[in-house]
Write a protein that holds these residues in place. Structure first.
Motif, PDB file in Angstrom:
ATOM      1  N   LEU A  44      29.885  35.362  28.033  1.00 15.65           N
ATOM      2  CA  LEU A  44      31.113  35.270  27.413  1.00 15.65           C
ATOM      3  C   LEU A  44      32.362  36.163  28.262  1.00 15.65           C
ATOM      4  CD1 LEU A  44      33.219  34.488  25.150  1.00 15.65           C
ATOM      5  CD2 LEU A  44      32.250  36.577  23.787  1.00 15.65           C
ATOM      6  N   HIS A  45      31.780  37.367  28.413  1.00  9.65           N
ATOM      7  CA  HIS A  45      32.798  38.485  29.072  1.00  9.65           C
ATOM      8  C   HIS A  45      33.132  38.035  30.600  1.00  9.65           C
ATOM      9  CE1 HIS A  45      31.573  41.455  25.740  1.00  9.65           C
ATOM     10  NE2 HIS A  45      32.420  40.702  25.315  1.00  9.65           N
ATOM     11  N   HIS A  46      32.179  37.399  31.169  1.00  9.95           N
ATOM     12  CA  HIS A  46      32.464  37.157  32.577  1.00  9.95           C
ATOM     13  C   HIS A  46      33.378  35.760  32.645  1.00  9.95           C
ATOM     14  CE1 HIS A  46      31.809  35.930  36.743  1.00  9.95           C
ATOM     15  NE2 HIS A  46      31.790  34.571  36.166  1.00  9.95           N
ATOM     16  N   ALA A  47      33.097  34.565  31.500  1.00  8.38           N
ATOM     17  CA  ALA A  47      34.174  33.768  31.504  1.00  8.38           C
ATOM     18  C   ALA A  47      35.572  34.365  30.918  1.00  8.38           C
ATOM     19  CB  ALA A  47      33.627  32.636  30.301  1.00  8.38           C
ATOM     20  N   ALA A  48      35.502  34.994  30.242  1.00  8.59           N
ATOM     21  CA  ALA A  48      36.809  35.745  29.676  1.00  8.59           C
ATOM     22  C   ALA A  48      37.622  36.347  30.960  1.00  8.59           C
ATOM     23  CB  ALA A  48      36.784  36.546  28.437  1.00  8.59           C
ATOM     24  N   ARG A  49      37.023  37.098  31.542  1.00  3.31           N
ATOM     25  CA  ARG A  49      37.450  37.831  32.621  1.00  3.31           C
ATOM     26  C   ARG A  49      38.032  36.845  33.877  1.00  3.31           C
ATOM     27  NH1 ARG A  49      34.096  41.311  32.116  1.00  3.31           N
ATOM     28  NH2 ARG A  49      32.385  40.469  33.387  1.00  3.31           N
ATOM     29  N   GLU A  50      37.158  35.778  34.121  1.00  7.97           N
ATOM     30  CA  GLU A  50      37.638  34.764  35.123  1.00  7.97           C
ATOM     31  C   GLU A  50      38.804  34.056  34.600  1.00  7.97           C
ATOM     32  OE1 GLU A  50      36.336  33.774  38.285  1.00  7.97           O
ATOM     33  OE2 GLU A  50      35.358  35.933  37.815  1.00  7.97           O
ATOM     34  N   LEU A  51      39.193  33.840  33.324  1.00  5.93           N
ATOM     35  CA  LEU A  51      40.267  33.059  32.925  1.00  5.93           C
ATOM     36  C   LEU A  51      41.482  33.962  33.061  1.00  5.93           C
ATOM     37  CD1 LEU A  51      38.637  31.207  29.703  1.00  5.93           C
ATOM     38  CD2 LEU A  51      39.551  30.162  31.878  1.00  5.93           C
ATOM     39  N   THR A  52      41.347  35.277  33.122  1.00  3.68           N
ATOM     40  CA  THR A  52      42.471  35.999  32.925  1.00  3.68           C
ATOM     41  C   THR A  52      42.799  36.033  34.635  1.00  3.68           C
ATOM     42  OG1 THR A  52      41.347  38.090  33.429  1.00  3.68           O
ATOM     43  CG2 THR A  52      41.776  37.580  31.296  1.00  3.68           C
ATOM     44  N   GLN A  53      41.985  35.825  35.552  1.00  2.20           N
ATOM     45  CA  GLN A  53      42.494  35.915  36.782  1.00  2.20           C
ATOM     46  C   GLN A  53      43.611  35.230  37.221  1.00  2.20           C
ATOM     47  OE1 GLN A  53      41.654  38.736  38.721  1.00  2.20           O
ATOM     48  NE2 GLN A  53      40.577  39.013  36.589  1.00  2.20           N
ATOM     49  N   THR A  54      43.967  33.961  36.836  1.00  4.85           N
ATOM     50  CA  THR A  54      44.942  32.933  36.951  1.00  4.85           C
ATOM     51  C   THR A  54      46.493  33.366  36.430  1.00  4.85           C
ATOM     52  OG1 THR A  54      44.366  31.521  35.051  1.00  4.85           O
ATOM     53  CG2 THR A  54      43.355  30.951  36.966  1.00  4.85           C
ATOM     54  N   TRP A  55      46.449  34.300  35.728  1.00  4.73           N
ATOM     55  CA  TRP A  55      47.524  34.844  34.949  1.00  4.73           C
ATOM     56  C   TRP A  55      48.541  35.410  35.946  1.00  4.73           C
ATOM     57  CZ3 TRP A  55      45.364  38.011  30.488  1.00  4.73           C
ATOM     58  CH2 TRP A  55      44.842  37.524  29.402  1.00  4.73           C
ATOM     59  N   GLY A  56      49.749  34.805  35.590  1.00  5.68           N
ATOM     60  CA  GLY A  56      51.088  35.283  36.526  1.00  5.68           C
ATOM     61  C   GLY A  56      52.083  35.828  35.491  1.00  5.68           C
ATOM     62  N   ALA A 146      52.202  43.206  38.679  1.00 12.13           N
ATOM     63  CA  ALA A 146      50.655  43.002  39.089  1.00 12.13           C
ATOM     64  C   ALA A 146      50.098  44.265  38.086  1.00 12.13           C
ATOM     65  CB  ALA A 146      50.506  43.667  40.545  1.00 12.13           C
ATOM     66  N   ARG A 147      50.759  45.394  38.263  1.00 12.12           N
ATOM     67  CA  ARG A 147      50.283  46.488  37.210  1.00 12.12           C
ATOM     68  C   ARG A 147      50.166  45.854  35.623  1.00 12.12           C
ATOM     69  NH1 ARG A 147      50.020  52.285  37.746  1.00 12.12           N
ATOM     70  NH2 ARG A 147      49.769  51.595  40.131  1.00 12.12           N
ATOM     71  N   ALA A 148      51.320  45.341  35.129  1.00 10.84           N
ATOM     72  CA  ALA A 148      51.299  44.973  33.896  1.00 10.84           C
ATOM     73  C   ALA A 148      50.355  43.851  33.487  1.00 10.84           C
ATOM     74  CB  ALA A 148      52.859  44.525  33.352  1.00 10.84           C
ATOM     75  N   LEU A 149      49.956  43.059  34.332  1.00  9.24           N
ATOM     76  CA  LEU A 149      49.066  42.001  34.123  1.00  9.24           C
ATOM     77  C   LEU A 149      47.634  42.577  34.224  1.00  9.24           C
ATOM     78  CD1 LEU A 149      50.555  39.039  36.646  1.00  9.24           C
ATOM     79  CD2 LEU A 149      49.663  38.881  34.187  1.00  9.24           C
ATOM     80  N   GLY A 150      47.436  43.653  35.000  1.00 12.54           N
ATOM     81  CA  GLY A 150      45.829  44.373  34.810  1.00 12.54           C
ATOM     82  C   GLY A 150      45.816  44.789  33.566  1.00 12.54           C
ATOM     83  N   GLU A 151      46.976  45.505  33.007  1.00 11.96           N
ATOM     84  CA  GLU A 151      46.923  46.102  31.739  1.00 11.96           C
ATOM     85  C   GLU A 151      46.729  45.217  30.625  1.00 11.96           C
ATOM     86  OE1 GLU A 151      46.942  49.670  30.821  1.00 11.96           O
ATOM     87  OE2 GLU A 151      47.436  50.088  33.148  1.00 11.96           O
ATOM     88  N   LEU A 152      47.236  44.021  30.870  1.00 11.99           N
ATOM     89  CA  LEU A 152      46.991  42.881  29.933  1.00 11.99           C
ATOM     90  C   LEU A 152      45.657  42.498  29.891  1.00 11.99           C
ATOM     91  CD1 LEU A 152      48.386  40.758  27.876  1.00 11.99           C
ATOM     92  CD2 LEU A 152      48.977  39.483  29.929  1.00 11.99           C
ATOM     93  N   ARG A 153      45.099  42.202  31.136  1.00 14.92           N
ATOM     94  CA  ARG A 153      43.579  41.823  31.238  1.00 14.92           C
ATOM     95  C   ARG A 153      42.856  42.950  30.476  1.00 14.92           C
ATOM     96  NH1 ARG A 153      45.773  40.744  36.560  1.00 14.92           N
ATOM     97  NH2 ARG A 153      45.878  38.412  36.637  1.00 14.92           N
ATOM     98  N   ASP A 154      42.995  44.314  30.582  1.00 11.85           N
ATOM     99  CA  ASP A 154      42.325  45.360  30.102  1.00 11.85           C
ATOM    100  C   ASP A 154      42.384  45.325  28.523  1.00 11.85           C
ATOM    101  OD1 ASP A 154      41.763  46.151  32.510  1.00 11.85           O
ATOM    102  OD2 ASP A 154      42.768  47.949  32.346  1.00 11.85           O
ATOM    103  N   ILE A 155      43.548  45.047  28.130  1.00 11.18           N
ATOM    104  CA  ILE A 155      43.725  45.084  26.504  1.00 11.18           C
ATOM    105  C   ILE A 155      42.987  43.843  26.048  1.00 11.18           C
ATOM    106  CG2 ILE A 155      45.490  44.676  24.796  1.00 11.18           C
ATOM    107  CD1 ILE A 155      47.555  46.053  26.791  1.00 11.18           C
ATOM    108  N   THR A 156      43.232  42.658  26.710  1.00 13.50           N
ATOM    109  CA  THR A 156      42.746  41.503  26.211  1.00 13.50           C
ATOM    110  C   THR A 156      41.073  41.541  26.115  1.00 13.50           C
ATOM    111  OG1 THR A 156      44.319  40.226  27.174  1.00 13.50           O
ATOM    112  CG2 THR A 156      42.234  38.924  26.483  1.00 13.50           C
ATOM    113  N   LEU A 157      40.479  42.020  27.054  1.00 10.96           N
ATOM    114  CA  LEU A 157      38.935  42.205  27.244  1.00 10.96           C
ATOM    115  C   LEU A 157      38.519  43.289  26.245  1.00 10.96           C
ATOM    116  CD1 LEU A 157      38.526  41.672  31.160  1.00 10.96           C
ATOM    117  CD2 LEU A 157      38.124  40.008  29.128  1.00 10.96           C
TER     118      LEU A 157
END
Length: 166
Positions: A44-56, A146-157
């Motif tokens: 589940l966490h792998h899929a969730a992480r992969e899905l965040t990689q397309t965010w812009g 890019a930094r904000a997107l990284g933070e968003l990924r961290d918060i989401t996960l």
């Protein structure tokens, strides 16, 4: 928190509703719910992480609709508001000088980048957040996005980890 086995059995709309407070990006919620069943939390966490990689930038703007300013804890009973209050718990609202400094820095950030400052607040003090905000004001628009997107990924996960367990 619900068990992964229960999440795997939810109706599609119930699964999406459970995931929605993790991030206000319906495509992520829909794709993660559609990927069920997950064999284990790691999958589940792998899929969730992969899905965040397309965010812009568009996804960042979409997600920011559900994020309060740092230091301005939202009221309300919605799950995303409760999560924001918990995540910002270490920001001392009674420290007037800190609250004023955060408000001023937030205003400078919004004037510079045209959006709310986003940071994973969980585990960070108000002073640490203020220092990070000051440092990020020195970044270019592309670097800050890019930094904000990284933070968003961290918060989401982190929110996902608090939503679905064993």
């Amino acid at each position: 928190m619900i068990a992964l086995s229960h999440f795997n059995l939810l109706a599609e709309d119930a699964a999406r509703a459970l995931l929605q407070p993790c991030v206000a990006i319906p495509a992520w919620t829909q794709a993660l719910a559609a990927g069920r069943p997950y064999a284990d939390l790691s999958a589940l966490h792998h899929a969730a992480r992969e899905l965040t990689q397309t965010w812009g930038r568009a996804e960042l703007e979409q997600a920011l609709s559900a994020h309060p300013r740092i230091g301005e804890k939202p009221t309300g009973a919605q799950r995303h508001a409760a999560l924001s209050r918990q995540e910002q718990a270490s920001v001392n609202a009674d420290d007037v000088a800190l609250a004023q400094a955060l408000k001023a820095a937030n205003a400078r950030y919004e004037a510079r980048f045209g959006r709310v400052f986003l940071i994973r607040a969980k585990g960070r003090s108000g002073e640490e957040i203020l220092q990070a905000l000051a440092q990020r004001l020195t970044l270019s628009d592309a670097e800050e996005t890019a930094r904000a997107l990284g933070e968003l990924r961290d918060i989401t996960l982190l929110r996902l980890e608090g939503t679905i367990g064993q």
